[in-house]
Design a protein around this motif. Structure first.
Motif, mmCIF file in Angstrom:
data_model
loop_
_atom_site.group_PDB
_atom_site.id
_atom_site.type_symbol
_atom_site.label_atom_id
_atom_site.label_comp_id
_atom_site.label_asym_id
_atom_site.label_seq_id
_atom_site.Cartn_x
_atom_site.Cartn_y
_atom_site.Cartn_z
ATOM 1 N N MET A 294 0.842 -1.191 0.000
ATOM 2 C CA MET A 294 0.000 0.000 0.000
ATOM 3 C C MET A 294 0.884 1.250 0.000
ATOM 4 N N PRO A 295 0.751 2.141 -0.998
ATOM 5 C CA PRO A 295 1.634 3.305 -1.066
ATOM 6 C C PRO A 295 1.542 4.166 0.195
ATOM 7 N N ALA A 296 2.693 4.540 0.720
ATOM 8 C CA ALA A 296 2.746 5.271 1.992
ATOM 9 C C ALA A 296 4.084 5.984 2.105
ATOM 10 N N THR A 297 4.134 6.977 2.961
ATOM 11 C CA THR A 297 5.391 7.677 3.220
ATOM 12 C C THR A 297 5.820 7.446 4.660
ATOM 13 N N LYS A 298 7.117 7.509 4.852
ATOM 14 C CA LYS A 298 7.693 7.406 6.190
ATOM 15 C C LYS A 298 8.829 8.423 6.265
ATOM 16 N N ASN A 299 8.726 9.341 7.195
ATOM 17 C CA ASN A 299 9.726 10.387 7.326
ATOM 18 C C ASN A 299 9.948 11.111 6.003
ATOM 19 N N GLY A 300 8.845 11.308 5.274
ATOM 20 C CA GLY A 300 8.910 12.037 4.021
ATOM 21 C C GLY A 300 9.436 11.267 2.834
ATOM 22 N N VAL A 301 9.662 9.958 2.968
ATOM 23 C CA VAL A 301 10.180 9.127 1.883
ATOM 24 C C VAL A 301 9.076 8.197 1.395
ATOM 25 N N GLY A 303 7.286 4.877 -0.003
ATOM 26 C CA GLY A 303 7.433 3.431 0.107
ATOM 27 C C GLY A 303 6.069 2.792 0.231
ATOM 28 N N PHE A 304 6.000 1.699 0.982
ATOM 29 C CA PHE A 304 4.752 0.944 1.060
ATOM 30 C C PHE A 304 4.496 0.451 2.481
ATOM 31 N N ASN A 305 3.264 0.635 2.951
ATOM 32 C CA ASN A 305 2.779 -0.103 4.116
ATOM 33 C C ASN A 305 2.398 -1.509 3.660
ATOM 34 N N ILE A 306 2.359 -2.433 4.605
ATOM 35 C CA ILE A 306 2.201 -3.852 4.268
ATOM 36 C C ILE A 306 0.935 -4.434 4.888
ATOM 37 N N ALA A 325 4.035 -2.417 9.214
ATOM 38 C CA ALA A 325 5.374 -2.379 8.635
ATOM 39 C C ALA A 325 5.367 -1.459 7.418
ATOM 40 N N TRP A 326 6.494 -0.823 7.192
ATOM 41 C CA TRP A 326 6.703 0.037 6.017
ATOM 42 C C TRP A 326 8.068 -0.284 5.453
ATOM 43 N N VAL A 327 8.132 -0.360 4.112
ATOM 44 C CA VAL A 327 9.423 -0.549 3.456
ATOM 45 C C VAL A 327 9.588 0.495 2.366
ATOM 46 N N PRO A 328 10.807 0.972 2.147
ATOM 47 C CA PRO A 328 11.057 1.877 1.017
ATOM 48 C C PRO A 328 10.931 1.116 -0.289
ATOM 49 N N ALA A 329 10.843 1.846 -1.380
ATOM 50 C CA ALA A 329 10.665 1.214 -2.688
ATOM 51 C C ALA A 329 11.771 0.216 -2.998
ATOM 52 N N GLY A 380 18.026 -7.120 9.294
ATOM 53 C CA GLY A 380 17.261 -7.646 10.418
ATOM 54 C C GLY A 380 16.255 -6.709 11.025
ATOM 55 N N SER A 381 15.756 -5.722 10.255
ATOM 56 C CA SER A 381 14.775 -4.807 10.836
ATOM 57 C C SER A 381 13.807 -4.297 9.778
ATOM 58 N N ILE A 382 12.614 -3.896 10.241
ATOM 59 C CA ILE A 382 11.592 -3.268 9.406
ATOM 60 C C ILE A 382 11.021 -2.099 10.202
ATOM 61 N N LEU A 383 10.806 -0.995 9.537
ATOM 62 C CA LEU A 383 10.196 0.150 10.196
ATOM 63 C C LEU A 383 8.706 -0.081 10.407
ATOM 64 N N ARG A 384 8.154 0.565 11.403
ATOM 65 C CA ARG A 384 6.716 0.502 11.624
ATOM 66 C C ARG A 384 5.980 1.270 10.531
ATOM 67 N N ALA A 385 4.669 1.053 10.414
ATOM 68 C CA ALA A 385 3.877 1.587 9.309
ATOM 69 C C ALA A 385 4.007 3.096 9.205
ATOM 70 N N GLY A 386 3.943 3.572 7.951
ATOM 71 C CA GLY A 386 4.004 4.990 7.679
ATOM 72 C C GLY A 386 2.634 5.572 7.379
#
Length: 602
Positions: A294-301, A303-306, A325-329, A380-386
């Motif tokens: 799901m398209p989303a931003t995190k700290n202005g970048v 990426g995608f929520n999951i 969870a959020w991952v960059p592109a 070994g890490s994933i950011l929380r949802a954006g």
């Protein structure tokens, strides 16, 4: 170490090339002040959306998981993943078939050559041979139609984001034309082609032909990842959030290792679906996928929520839930890989109806599942949802007819394909039209329809006069426009009811007798496997056995009501069980009046 290196290799690879997001574009706006988007995926004028919770019920308190439950159940042997001996008690028959013989050897070690030379009757005379033709060949995308087309196969492909072209369409048309009355093609609810009538002796040459036109049938059946779905208007949509096509392409390249086969993920506990969302319309139906980006931003970048765990089955249907969870592109593929390996390693392999990934999430709890995925990620890490970028108030658009693209002077033309069925003559014409009026590209939607992109405005008038568009209308009637039907009992041995012809007949009867004030989405599926996704329809029809007025068993349908798509997604519920197929019309007329404001024509 090997898994980490491969994850790093896949990071940032879009359209088959290494991609590093070094540049960025700032988007100014009331709700998106100073959001930073990678330039490769920049969307001008993206609409603001408030952060929201996905309404699907998430697993609350995580269960307590014993340490031995987190021991991987598979191991690598000679390049393939197999179930360890200590985990083979109580496994289902499909798992036993995979243990007895590795299905991917048909492709990766070219064993299909010898199999295709063996007389079909000889193959079918032994259990091993039956398992080959009925089960293992599905790893090559070949599905034996034992019940209705004995000795013939349906073939399914990998077609990321549903983007095909005239050369591929001609090749498929040539393939089915040689099979006469047995040959036809279907558009699927995963933006894909399926072709029918294939005989085993033709398969080696067919596989080479597919490769020559950039198609692959690898890993498209059984316990594999299905076709990656994206926005059918990707890259041409003036209102898209992000172009999903390169993401779907790089996911597909990973899933089948660019057509070479990827045995690291071919022994899953069950099938698995993935989509990348690129539009506020949610054409991709994220809530019914095992993994949705799901398209989303995190700290202005950007990426995608999951979302994870959405699926349909005869036993249970579940909507996808947030993984927080959020991952960059760059990390789209590494995240997919980590989730697939978690499912591969830990998923149960007993009762076949309880082996989809959501059952594992239920058992582990979403936080423990997330932790296992995180452990398999590079670093070994994933950011929380954006911050979600999908606007929940958006009104879903129709892509039928002539529509302007984001590219000045170009248009896309949406065409209705009745119940997604095509034959060779129409496919040849479709390929010609795509070349003559566009750039040869053709798009497939999850509703089994087609889009011709990149048509210059000056060619539109002539295109609309093409005879093919009398059959494949750009302006279908309201009920036909939203009709979806699975293969049904004409070809599918699991189907209880005929779907395509019956759904067309019923829809035409409804349009002749009813006046509607809004579109009504009708989906017909032949059995509880719900390939036509009847739970997301306004009115869904599931094939079943019913009883007529004399209490005799007849072909019938259970009727579901209330499925919703988009941000307010909801799965439909059974409202009228066991309606004989010949008695559907008055029942559906009443439902349309009671729930959709329809009126009978006078």
């Amino acid at each position: 170490m090997q898994g980490t290196m491969q994850s790093q290799m896949w990071r940032g690879q879009v359209s088959g090339a290494s991609l590093h997001f070094t540049g960025a574009t700032r988007v100014q706006g009331n709700s998106h002040q100073d959001l930073v988007y990678p330039t490769q995926f920049h969307k001008h004028g993206v609409r603001a959306s408030a952060e929201r919770e996905v309404k699907a019920k998430a697993v609350a308190a995580p269960p307590t998981i014993a340490a031995d439950r987190l021991v991987p159940r598979v191991e690598e042997r000679d390049g393939y993943y197999v179930l360890k001996e200590e985990f083979r008690q109580g496994i289902n028959p499909s798992e036993k078939i995979k243990i007895a013989k590795e299905p991917m050897k048909f492709f990766m070690e070219n064993e299909i050559e010898e199999l295709a030379k063996t007389p079909f009757a000889e193959l079918d005379s032994s259990k091993a041979g039956k398992d080959d033709i009925d089960v293992r060949l599905k790893w090559l995308g070949l599905f034996h139609r034992r019940k209705h087309q004995y000795g013939r196969f349906m073939m399914r492909f990998k077609l990321p984001n549903g983007i095909t072209n005239s050369s591929q369409t001609r090749f498929l048309a040539e393939t089915i034309s040689k099979y006469g009355e047995y040959g036809c093609a279907d558009l699927t609810t995963r933006q894909n082609w399926q072709i029918r009538g294939i005989v085993l002796e033709d398969v080696p040459a067919l596989l080479k032909g597919l490769e020559s036109v950039g198609l692959s049938s690898l890993q498209s059946g059984m316990d594999n990842v299905r076709n990656p779905v994206g926005n059918p208007l990707a890259g041409i949509d003036p209102d898209e959030i992000v172009d999903t096509a390169p993401f779907c392409k790089v996911l597909s390249d990973y899933i089948i290792n660019r057509g070479q086969g990827n045995p690291q993920i071919t022994n899953l506990p069950r099938k698995w679906n993935v989509c990348v969302v690129g539009t506020h319309d949610l054409f991709e139906h994220p809530h019914i996928n095992d993994l949705a980006y799901m398209p989303a931003t995190k700290n202005g970048v950007f990426g995608f929520n999951i979302l994870v765990g959405g699926f349909f089955s005869p036993k249970r249907c579940a909507e996808a839930i947030p993984m927080d969870a959020w991952v960059p592109a760059d990390d789209v593929v590494p995240l997919c890989k980590a989730i697939l390996e978690t499912y591969r390693d830990l998923g149960t392999r007993g009762n076949r109806q309880k082996t989809r990934m959501m059952w594992l999430i239920d058992e582990m709890g979403i936080e423990e599942f997330r932790a296992e995925v995180e452990r398999r990620m590079p670093g070994g890490s994933i950011l929380r949802a954006g911050k979600d970028l999908v606007d929940p108030s958006w009104t879903r658009r129709s892509f039928y007819g002539v529509n302007p693209q984001k590219q000045p002077g170009l248009n896309y033309v949406g065409l209705h394909i009745p119940v997604g069925r095509l034959h060779a003559p129409e496919m040849f014409e479709l390929a010609r039209i795509a070349d003559e009026y566009g750039n040869g590209e053709i798009r497939i939607s999850v509703e089994q329809n087609l889009i011709l992109p990149n048509v210059p405005t000056e060619k539109i008038e002539k295109l609309l006069k093409e005879p093919l568009l009398e059959k494949y209308s750009p302006n279908p009637t309201p009920l036909l426009a939203n009709l979806v039907a699975c293969t049904g009992s004409q070809f599918c041995g699991q189907a209880i009811a005929e779907t395509k012809a019956r759904s067309l007949q019923l829809t035409q009867e409804l349009e002749a007798t009813m006046e509607t004030t809004r579109p009504i989405r009708l989906h017909f599926t032949g059995c509880p496997n719900t390939c036509a996704q009847i739970q997301v329809a306004d009115i869904g029809f599931m094939g079943t056995m019913a009883r007529d007025e004399n209490r005799k068993p007849v072909e019938g349908f259970d009727i579901y009501l209330g499925g919703r798509i988009g941000s307010d997604s909801h799965l439909g519920e059974l409202v009228v069980p066991g309606v004989p197929a010949t008695k559907l019309l008055p029942v559906v007329q009443d439902l349309m009046i009671q729930h959709f404001g329809a009126k009978r024509k006078t």
